[in-house]
Write a protein that holds these residues in place. Structure first.
Motif, mmCIF file in Angstrom:
data_model
loop_
_atom_site.group_PDB
_atom_site.id
_atom_site.type_symbol
_atom_site.label_atom_id
_atom_site.label_comp_id
_atom_site.label_asym_id
_atom_site.label_seq_id
_atom_site.Cartn_x
_atom_site.Cartn_y
_atom_site.Cartn_z
ATOM 1 N N PRO B 43 -6.672 -5.714 -9.170
ATOM 2 C CA PRO B 43 -6.624 -5.076 -7.853
ATOM 3 C C PRO B 43 -6.813 -3.565 -7.944
ATOM 4 N N LEU B 45 -6.165 -0.059 -5.837
ATOM 5 C CA LEU B 45 -5.401 0.466 -4.705
ATOM 6 C C LEU B 45 -6.314 1.219 -3.740
ATOM 7 N N ARG B 48 -1.522 3.505 0.094
ATOM 8 C CA ARG B 48 -0.093 3.178 -0.048
ATOM 9 C C ARG B 48 0.664 3.887 1.061
ATOM 10 N N GLU B 50 4.547 4.726 2.575
ATOM 11 C CA GLU B 50 5.998 4.695 2.488
ATOM 12 C C GLU B 50 6.494 4.897 3.913
ATOM 13 N N VAL B 55 1.065 7.882 1.699
ATOM 14 C CA VAL B 55 1.376 8.821 0.623
ATOM 15 C C VAL B 55 0.302 8.873 -0.444
ATOM 16 N N ASP B 56 -0.588 7.873 -0.450
ATOM 17 C CA ASP B 56 -1.698 7.889 -1.401
ATOM 18 C C ASP B 56 -2.870 7.155 -0.767
ATOM 19 N N SER B 58 -6.086 8.317 -1.674
ATOM 20 C CA SER B 58 -7.163 8.986 -2.392
ATOM 21 C C SER B 58 -8.332 8.059 -2.706
ATOM 22 N N GLN B 59 -8.075 6.737 -2.787
ATOM 23 C CA GLN B 59 -9.141 5.792 -3.107
ATOM 24 C C GLN B 59 -9.720 5.119 -1.873
ATOM 25 N N LEU B 91 -6.197 -7.391 -0.441
ATOM 26 C CA LEU B 91 -4.814 -7.798 -0.661
ATOM 27 C C LEU B 91 -3.854 -6.796 -0.049
ATOM 28 N N VAL B 97 11.372 0.467 -2.037
ATOM 29 C CA VAL B 97 11.571 1.655 -2.858
ATOM 30 C C VAL B 97 12.843 2.343 -2.403
ATOM 31 N N GLU B 104 9.574 -0.350 -9.442
ATOM 32 C CA GLU B 104 9.553 -1.246 -8.308
ATOM 33 C C GLU B 104 8.613 -2.400 -8.604
ATOM 34 N N THR B 105 8.847 -3.501 -7.899
ATOM 35 C CA THR B 105 7.994 -4.668 -8.034
ATOM 36 C C THR B 105 7.269 -4.884 -6.719
ATOM 37 N N GLN B 106 5.987 -5.043 -6.787
ATOM 38 C CA GLN B 106 5.176 -5.285 -5.601
ATOM 39 C C GLN B 106 4.960 -6.775 -5.423
ATOM 40 N N TYR B 107 5.065 -7.220 -4.190
ATOM 41 C CA TYR B 107 4.867 -8.620 -3.851
ATOM 42 C C TYR B 107 3.627 -8.726 -2.961
ATOM 43 N N PHE B 108 2.758 -9.647 -3.325
ATOM 44 C CA PHE B 108 1.448 -9.728 -2.687
ATOM 45 C C PHE B 108 1.349 -10.855 -1.668
#
Lengths: 113, 117
Positions: B43, B45, B48, B50, B55-56, B58-59, B91, B97, B104-108
């Motif tokens: 994947p 990113l 993102r 929050e 907060v991100d 850039s992509q 996705l 957080v 942290e764990t990300q859940y998809f």
């Protein structure tokens, strides 16, 4: 430049045997590592994680080992079951990098009955 | 507990058409991610959040892609106009957080498979 590398695109094992999936990383700032499993047409499912302060984490049939000096981690599945057949992704994050997950390309595991 | 919900699961459109994807994160998760995944790749990113803040991003290709997360819960990702190269799986993931927690764990979710013709 691939910071997280899964050098084996595929792996085939017999049911009941051990599956060992490997992952190497280059960034020494990574401090949290995760394994995800992905079936076709589904999103990745979280399997198990390990913090850099540990060298082993176990959850049922799944164990992750971390060797920080070698920048290497591995996922062991014992015993392997046909339902474990999927693509396994290794991912890593660094607390100083906004916790961004960096992913490997995945290893396709086939467990044969 | 319900997981991350995404819709639609599949979408076929012609190039230059707009398309939108929707995501409902796990209840209580304050962080939401949009990823793009091509066959044989991990994947990537896109953005993102929050809470409500991106907060991100850039992509995220901002000339054609946009995203929003109103009220800090559901999110939509839009492409306008779509190009052939946008065909991929999109996705959505969420995580909780907590201040001072750096792991942290990300859940998809199951993803939306987009095909641009």
């Amino acid at each position: 430049d691939q910071q997280v590398k899964q050098n084996s695109p595929s792996l085939s094992v017999q049911e009941g045997r051990i599956s060992i999936l490997n992952c190497d990383y280059t960034n020494s700032m990574f401090d949290y590592f995760l394994w995800y499993k992905k079936y076709p047409a589904e999103g990745p499912t979280f399997l198990i994680s390990i913090s850099s302060i540990k060298d082993k984490n176990e959850d049922g049939r799944f164990t992750v080992f971390l060797n920080k000096s070698a920048k290497h981690l591995s996922l062991h599945i014992v015993p392997s079951q046909p339902g474990d057949s999927a693509v396994y992704f290794c991912a890593a994050s660094a607390s100083g990098n906004n916790r961004k997950l960096i992913w490997g390309l995945g290893t396709s595991l086939a467990v044969n009955p | 507990e319900a997981g991350v919900v995404q819709s639609p699961r599949y979408k076929i459109i012609e190039k230059k058409q707009p398309v939108a994807f929707w995501c409902n994160p796990i209840s209580g998760h304050n962080t939401l991610y949009w990823y793009l995944q091509n066959l044989g790749q991990g994947p990537e990113l896109l953005i993102r959040y929050e809470n409500e803040e991106a907060v991100d991003d850039s992509q995220l290709p901002k000339d054609r892609f946009s995203a929003e997360r109103l009220k800090g819960v559901d999110s939509t990702l839009k492409i306008q106009p779509a190009e052939l190269g946008d065909s991929a799986v999109y996705l959505c993931a969420s995580s909780l957080v907590v201040s001072g927690m750096y792991q942290e764990t990300q859940y998809f979710g199951p993803g939306t498979r987009l095909l641009v013709l």
